[in-house]
Scaffold this motif. Structure first.
Motif, PDB file in Angstrom:
ATOM      1  N   TRP A  26      43.131 -31.079 -20.924  1.00 11.44           N
ATOM      2  CA  TRP A  26      43.523 -30.255 -22.073  1.00 11.44           C
ATOM      3  C   TRP A  26      45.005 -30.416 -22.387  1.00 11.44           C
ATOM      4  N   ALA A  27      45.770 -30.933 -21.468  1.00  9.20           N
ATOM      5  CA  ALA A  27      47.192 -31.181 -21.718  1.00  9.20           C
ATOM      6  C   ALA A  27      47.403 -32.586 -22.269  1.00  9.20           C
ATOM      7  N   THR A  29      47.940 -33.812 -25.037  1.00  8.60           N
ATOM      8  CA  THR A  29      49.022 -34.037 -25.993  1.00  8.60           C
ATOM      9  C   THR A  29      50.311 -34.372 -25.269  1.00  8.60           C
ATOM     10  N   ALA A  30      50.508 -33.864 -24.081  1.00 11.87           N
ATOM     11  CA  ALA A  30      51.701 -34.186 -23.306  1.00 11.87           C
ATOM     12  C   ALA A  30      51.683 -35.639 -22.848  1.00 11.87           C
ATOM     13  N   ASP A  40      45.951 -36.725 -33.764  1.00 14.56           N
ATOM     14  CA  ASP A  40      46.325 -35.341 -33.530  1.00 14.56           C
ATOM     15  C   ASP A  40      45.294 -34.703 -32.614  1.00 14.56           C
ATOM     16  N   TYR A  41      45.734 -34.400 -31.378  1.00 11.95           N
ATOM     17  CA  TYR A  41      44.827 -33.792 -30.415  1.00 11.95           C
ATOM     18  C   TYR A  41      45.190 -32.337 -30.154  1.00 11.95           C
ATOM     19  N   THR A  42      45.838 -31.723 -31.135  1.00 13.46           N
ATOM     20  CA  THR A  42      46.166 -30.317 -30.963  1.00 13.46           C
ATOM     21  C   THR A  42      44.966 -29.436 -31.256  1.00 13.46           C
ATOM     22  N   SER A  43      44.013 -29.915 -32.051  1.00 14.45           N
ATOM     23  CA  SER A  43      42.840 -29.091 -32.333  1.00 14.45           C
ATOM     24  C   SER A  43      41.859 -29.173 -31.163  1.00 14.45           C
ATOM     25  N   TYR A  44      41.227 -28.066 -30.910  1.00 13.75           N
ATOM     26  CA  TYR A  44      40.258 -27.972 -29.818  1.00 13.75           C
ATOM     27  C   TYR A  44      39.132 -28.984 -29.995  1.00 13.75           C
ATOM     28  N   ASN A  46      39.134 -31.835 -31.566  1.00 15.21           N
ATOM     29  CA  ASN A  46      39.614 -33.193 -31.309  1.00 15.21           C
ATOM     30  C   ASN A  46      39.731 -33.459 -29.809  1.00 15.21           C
ATOM     31  N   ARG A  47      40.115 -32.450 -29.038  1.00 14.31           N
ATOM     32  CA  ARG A  47      40.206 -32.626 -27.588  1.00 14.31           C
ATOM     33  C   ARG A  47      38.821 -32.768 -26.972  1.00 14.31           C
TER      34      ARG A  47
END
Length: 137
Positions: A26-27, A29-30, A40-44, A46-47
């Motif tokens: 879940w991290a 984006t880091a 963009d993987y900030t949306s749930y 997309n993750r």
């Protein structure tokens, strides 16, 4: 979603070192720059899609299998990845409430069982009759 071969390799190597820990995934984006992931993987959602895509690649590469209650899941890598895609909680808030134990709930399709060539007398691995051993996480 299709990632480049190097991106998959980098992600899989990192996740193997973390035993595919939920917090690490879940991290993502880091780690996006480290993995050369574009998007963009900030949306749930997309993750979840990224998780499913990486899981499918892990299964295709035969790096690991998925098991639940001591039994390996059946189906193609795509089918097993889709089981996860469809099983995740529908919102990030719901996932945040369950993330410490979601992997142990009946709604979770299973956990990763990594292939290993090391026989440590059954302490963490067990033969399954296919000549390989598995690290059950």
């Amino acid at each position: 979603m299709t990632l480049g071969r190097d991106a998959y390799t980098s992600i899989i190597d990192h996740l193997k070192s973390q035993f595919f820990a939920t917090d690490e995934l879940w991290a993502v984006t880091a780690y996006a720059n480290d993995y050369s992931i574009m998007g963009d993987y900030t949306s749930y959602q997309n993750r979840i899609n990224l998780f499913s895509s990486v899981l499918e690649e892990i299964l295709r590469r035969e790096e690991a299998r998925i098991a639940k209650k001591g039994q390996f899941l059946s189906g193609s890598p795509e089918e097993q990845a889709n089981q996860f895609r469809n099983a995740f909680p529908t919102t990030l808030e719901e996932m945040n409430e369950k993330d410490a134990y979601w992997w142990y709930l009946d709604e979770c399709p299973g956990g990763l069982v990594w292939y290993t060539d090391i026989d440590d007398n059954g302490f963490e691995t067990s033969p399954t009759g296919d000549g390989r051993f598995y690290l059950w996480t």
